[in-house]
Design a protein around this motif. Structure first.
Motif, short mmCIF file in Angstrom:
data_model
loop_
_atom_site.label_atom_id
_atom_site.label_comp_id
_atom_site.label_asym_id
_atom_site.label_seq_id
_atom_site.Cartn_x
_atom_site.Cartn_y
_atom_site.Cartn_z
N UNK A 1 0.46 -1.60 -0.07
CA UNK A 1 0.17 -0.34 0.45
C UNK A 1 0.75 1.28 -0.22
N UNK A 2 0.66 2.64 -0.04
CA UNK A 2 0.70 3.50 -0.13
C UNK A 2 1.43 4.42 -1.57
N UNK A 3 2.91 2.82 -1.87
CA UNK A 3 4.00 3.15 -3.14
C UNK A 3 4.17 1.76 -2.94
N UNK A 4 4.30 1.33 -4.33
CA UNK A 4 4.72 -0.89 -4.37
C UNK A 4 5.75 -0.32 -4.46
N UNK A 5 6.63 -1.63 -4.61
CA UNK A 5 8.52 -1.24 -4.55
C UNK A 5 8.50 -0.48 -6.21
#
Length: 117
Positions: free
Chosen positions: A57-61
């Motif tokens: 979540x929030x920002x992917x890898x």
């Protein structure tokens, strides 16, 4: 002793990686449960190695790898993906990941990849 930042949204996976790393002589300097926190912690701590989940979540890898590479183009990042996410591995390597592992993986393979970068 190499320092490592673990970025994974699954608490169990962070715990498992920490145990393996510490058992094999690595120092875990921090953990993050999403890519955004991972980037922030990377900027604060500048660890030698980052283990990075792809789907978070929030920002992917992949987005997190791109931002970390802006902080330090020499950053060493190992992407960890689940089965069925192999198409994202190519994106991760293009974004600047140093290597990747597909879950499930053995402790021996994990340490081999860490030592290779």
């Amino acid at each position: 002793m190499k320092s490592v930042l673990i970025v994974d949204d699954a608490m169990f996976m962070r715990y498992t990686l920490r145990k393996i790393l510490e058992k094999n002589g690595f120092m875990v300097v921090a953990e993050a449960e999403n890519g955004l926190l991972g980037v922030q912690k990377y900027g604060e701590l500048l660890p030698d190695i980052v283990t990075m989940d792809i789907t978070m979540p929030e920002l992917n890898g992949i987005g997190a790898v791109q931002l970390i590479k802006q902080i330090n183009p020499q950053a060493k990042i190992i992407m960890i993906s689940a089965m069925g996410q192999q198409h994202l591995v190519r994106e991760a390597i293009l974004a600047g990941a140093s290597n990747f592992l597909v879950k499930p993986f053995s402790e021996e393979r994990f340490i081999e990849v860490l030592n290779s970068i």
